[in-house]
Write a protein that holds these residues in place. Structure first.
Motif, PDB file in Angstrom:
ATOM      1  N   GLY A 149       0.810  -1.215   0.000  1.00  0.00           N
ATOM      2  CA  GLY A 149       0.000   0.000   0.000  1.00  0.00           C
ATOM      3  C   GLY A 149       0.841   1.260   0.000  1.00  0.00           C
ATOM      4  N   GLU A 150       0.550   2.165   0.933  1.00  0.00           N
ATOM      5  CA  GLU A 150       1.265   3.433   0.989  1.00  0.00           C
ATOM      6  C   GLU A 150       2.749   3.250   1.286  1.00  0.00           C
ATOM      7  OE1 GLU A 150       0.182   6.091   0.004  1.00  0.00           O
ATOM      8  OE2 GLU A 150      -2.005   6.125   0.204  1.00  0.00           O
ATOM      9  N   ALA A 151       3.113   2.116   1.860  1.00  0.00           N
ATOM     10  CA  ALA A 151       4.519   1.875   2.181  1.00  0.00           C
ATOM     11  C   ALA A 151       5.381   1.772   0.934  1.00  0.00           C
ATOM     12  CB  ALA A 151       4.669   0.609   3.018  1.00  0.00           C
ATOM     13  N   ASP A 152       4.776   1.410  -0.189  1.00  0.00           N
ATOM     14  CA  ASP A 152       5.530   1.344  -1.434  1.00  0.00           C
ATOM     15  C   ASP A 152       6.133   2.703  -1.773  1.00  0.00           C
ATOM     16  OD1 ASP A 152       5.996  -1.068  -2.653  1.00  0.00           O
ATOM     17  OD2 ASP A 152       4.017  -1.209  -3.553  1.00  0.00           O
ATOM     18  N   TYR A 153       5.315   3.751  -1.658  1.00  0.00           N
ATOM     19  CA  TYR A 153       5.812   5.101  -1.939  1.00  0.00           C
ATOM     20  C   TYR A 153       6.700   5.600  -0.809  1.00  0.00           C
ATOM     21  CZ  TYR A 153       3.102   6.198  -6.143  1.00  0.00           C
ATOM     22  OH  TYR A 153       2.614   6.236  -7.418  1.00  0.00           O
ATOM     23  N   PHE A 154       6.348   5.243   0.412  1.00  0.00           N
ATOM     24  CA  PHE A 154       7.085   5.752   1.565  1.00  0.00           C
ATOM     25  C   PHE A 154       8.512   5.223   1.588  1.00  0.00           C
ATOM     26  CE2 PHE A 154       8.350   5.854   6.024  1.00  0.00           C
ATOM     27  CZ  PHE A 154       8.004   7.149   6.371  1.00  0.00           C
ATOM     28  N   THR A 155       8.701   3.966   1.242  1.00  0.00           N
ATOM     29  CA  THR A 155      10.030   3.358   1.304  1.00  0.00           C
ATOM     30  C   THR A 155      10.819   3.531   0.013  1.00  0.00           C
ATOM     31  OG1 THR A 155       9.138   1.208   0.610  1.00  0.00           O
ATOM     32  CG2 THR A 155       9.261   1.639   2.959  1.00  0.00           C
ATOM     33  N   GLY A 156      10.140   3.765  -1.104  1.00  0.00           N
ATOM     34  CA  GLY A 156      10.825   3.986  -2.365  1.00  0.00           C
ATOM     35  C   GLY A 156      11.318   2.713  -3.029  1.00  0.00           C
ATOM     36  N   TYR A 157      11.736   2.844  -4.278  1.00  0.00           N
ATOM     37  CA  TYR A 157      12.262   1.716  -5.046  1.00  0.00           C
ATOM     38  C   TYR A 157      13.746   1.951  -5.319  1.00  0.00           C
ATOM     39  CZ  TYR A 157       7.340   0.666  -5.915  1.00  0.00           C
ATOM     40  OH  TYR A 157       6.019   0.377  -5.752  1.00  0.00           O
ATOM     41  N   GLU A 158      14.478   0.878  -5.506  1.00  0.00           N
ATOM     42  CA  GLU A 158      15.907   1.006  -5.772  1.00  0.00           C
ATOM     43  C   GLU A 158      16.273   0.252  -7.046  1.00  0.00           C
ATOM     44  OE1 GLU A 158      17.464   3.130  -4.289  1.00  0.00           O
ATOM     45  OE2 GLU A 158      16.414   3.419  -2.389  1.00  0.00           O
ATOM     46  N   HIS A 159      16.838   0.994  -8.006  1.00  0.00           N
ATOM     47  CA  HIS A 159      17.261   0.408  -9.268  1.00  0.00           C
ATOM     48  C   HIS A 159      18.768   0.579  -9.442  1.00  0.00           C
ATOM     49  CE1 HIS A 159      12.920   1.622 -10.312  1.00  0.00           C
ATOM     50  NE2 HIS A 159      12.939   0.366  -9.949  1.00  0.00           N
ATOM     51  N   ILE A 160      19.310  -0.060 -10.451  1.00  0.00           N
ATOM     52  CA  ILE A 160      20.747   0.022 -10.696  1.00  0.00           C
ATOM     53  C   ILE A 160      21.178   1.466 -10.896  1.00  0.00           C
ATOM     54  CG2 ILE A 160      22.621  -0.602 -12.271  1.00  0.00           C
ATOM     55  CD1 ILE A 160      21.747  -2.911 -10.556  1.00  0.00           C
ATOM     56  N   LEU A 161      20.420   2.222 -11.676  1.00  0.00           N
ATOM     57  CA  LEU A 161      20.662   3.652 -11.883  1.00  0.00           C
ATOM     58  C   LEU A 161      19.409   4.420 -11.502  1.00  0.00           C
ATOM     59  CD1 LEU A 161      22.561   3.512 -15.316  1.00  0.00           C
ATOM     60  CD2 LEU A 161      23.551   3.650 -13.019  1.00  0.00           C
TER      61      LEU A 161
END
Length: 506
Positions: A106-118
């Motif tokens: 849920g909202e935690a997806d936006y709160f914690t963010g995503y991490e990609h190679i670049l």
């Protein structure tokens, strides 16, 4: 909730006014740059040196107990330095969030963010370091070398190395049971790229043709070209006897080994205690709640040298609907809301801002539009209607008949800048002529274009097709309150130029 934390609702705005988008200014000023690739880069630019690392008291206690290594041993050699938007944060506390599904963060997806190679810079176009500290194209753009951060670790403490990228490529992508259809975006020139390990922290991507878009791919969702090999090996027959995997698969309700593998094949912390590079780890899931705790090996620090994140714990309550999520935010029960908020409720958020003890922030999204009207030019069931759709004069007339300024006021509280559907202005591919094409409200010209097509009006005022039938169009949309109101206004605009339109929710 810890008193030092501030509740806020983020309304992500990349709005659409039918054939167009709107853009708005940010309520918070994002620092430029908003991060530095390494502490050395930070010192070179600012003249300030990070001499020591800080950590949460929660983790410091675990270090004291001998359950964790010291913070300088948990961080990579060159951690990413994040510039706080407002101020250096305080450690500790719990954030309370909501989701409408126990299977979603849920909202935690936006709160914690995503991490990609670049990553992508705040200008919306420049590629930046992220998980990788650097990259280099050679062989005329046919080879891309990626340099990882030395000493970086997964959330469980295992080293993150080139082997995790090789595992993704050799054991997932090349495995036909796991990936029967190879990713097109990693197959430029029609041939799947090859991945080569140079050393523990260097990887080469080799393409059949020059592929400059590779860095942009690595900066988005397609850039998650890594998996925790040390963890997923237990579910892969190359490393674990298939009999053992099948036994576990059956115990978890799966028929095939690759179904079990698929459950744990995630880097986004969506399964309990799965290793991740994100800032928080999912540690518990119940029928009506989820719990996430800070990643003790997170590879980012602030400009004071404090390991991020600041917050210790996230408690996610499961509710039945998005409407209830909104009510929880308005009442002040949610400390953050942004993924499921909508501009339609903007005035509601603002009216309750003081009472709910939160802030409402307008934040620029990266989508070119939220709503797009797509006229089906390949409609097979009615060749006459298809020919009308394929006439560019018809599409231009339908656009000119829309009063975007009125839509802006009625649906978006005047916050929009009417524009044609295209990429956002921050994109290097944005062109003003595209953004303004046929966006002026001009029903007179719209009528002339339809007259030129020979679509004469019948006795009831609606236009007739070449075969004598009344010109009628069905506009379908998915369930969405704003889309419903939008459809009602479109019916009125197009009715005024003699085009009969019915709206259907699907």
């Amino acid at each position: 909730m810890n008193r030092c934390l501030v509740r806020f609702i983020m309304v992500l705005l990349s709005l659409i006014l039918v054939f167009s988008t709107v853009s708005i200014s940010l309520a918070q000023k994002v620092p430029k740059p908003n991060f530095y690739n390494t502490p050395a880069d930070y010192q070179r630019v600012t003249g300030k040196r990070i001499t020591k690392f800080g950590e949460s008291p929660m983790l410091a206690e675990l270090v004291k107990q001998g359950k964790l290594p010291p913070v300088d041993k948990r961080l990579p050699k060159d951690p990413l330095v994040v510039v706080p938007i407002e101020e250096i944060g305080q450690y500790g506390g719990q954030v309370n969030l909501f989701t409408n599904s126990p299977n979603s963060l849920g909202e935690a997806d936006y709160f914690t963010g995503y991490e990609h190679i670049l990553g992508i810079a705040t200008d919306g176009s420049s590629v930046t370091p992220r998980i990788a500290r650097g990259w280099k194209f050679t062989e005329g753009g046919k080879t891309l070398t990626i340099y990882l951060r030395k000493g970086m670790r997964w959330s469980d403490g295992a080293p993150f190395t080139a082997d995790d990228i090789l595992f993704w490529y050799e054991d997932i992508i090349l495995n036909d049971e796991l990936t029967p259809v190879k990713p097109v975006y990693w197959s430029p020139g029609g041939k799947l790229m090859k991945v080569e390990k140079v050393d523990d922290y260097t990887v080469r991507l080799n393409f059949a043709v020059p592929y400059p878009m590779a860095t942009y791919r690595l900066a988005h969702e397609t850039g998650a070209i890594y998996r925790p090999k040390h963890f997923l090996k237990q579910f892969h027959p190359k490393y674990t006897p298939i009999e053992e995997i099948n036994k576990r698969a059956k115990a978890e309700g799966f028929e095939k080994w690759y179904q079990l593998f698929g459950k744990y094949n995630t880097i986004n912390a969506t399964e309990v205690n799965c290793p991740t590079l994100r800032s928080f780890v999912l540690t518990k899931r119940g029928t009506d709640f989820l719990v996430m705790e800070r990643n003790p090996y997170f590879w980012q620090i602030d400009t004071a040298g404090n390991q991020l994140p600041y917050i210790d714990r996230i408690f996610i309550s499961v509710v039945q609907s998005i409407d209830i999520m909104d009510m929880k935010a308005i009442s002040g029960e949610a400390d953050f809301a942004g993924r499921r908020t909508s501009l339609e409720n903007y005035t509601l958020y603002k009216e309750n801002e003081k009472k709910g003890n939160y802030r409402v922030l307008l934040w620029q999204g990266l989508w070119g539009s939220n709503f797009i009207i797509e006229i089906n030019q390949t409609y097979k069931e009615d060749p006459v209607l298809r020919n009308i759709f394929r006439d560019v004069r018809f599409r231009r007339a339908m656009s000119l008949a829309i009063n975007r300024e009125e839509l802006n006021q009625m649906l978006y509280f005047g916050l929009g800048v009417p524009r044609q559907t295209t990429v956002i202005p921050q994109s290097p591919y944005y062109e003003e002529s595209f953004g303004s094409a046929y966006t002026k409200y001009d029903p007179e010209t719209a009528n002339k274009l339809l007259d030129e097509m020979g679509l004469k009006r019948g006795t009831d005022g609606y236009r007739l097709r070449p075969d004598g039938k009344r010109l009628e169009i069905l506009l379908e949309h998915v369930p969405d309150a704003t889309a419903t109101r939008l459809g009602e206004m479109l019916v009125r605009y197009w009715d005024a130029i003699g085009v009969k339109v019915a709206v259907k929710e699907i």
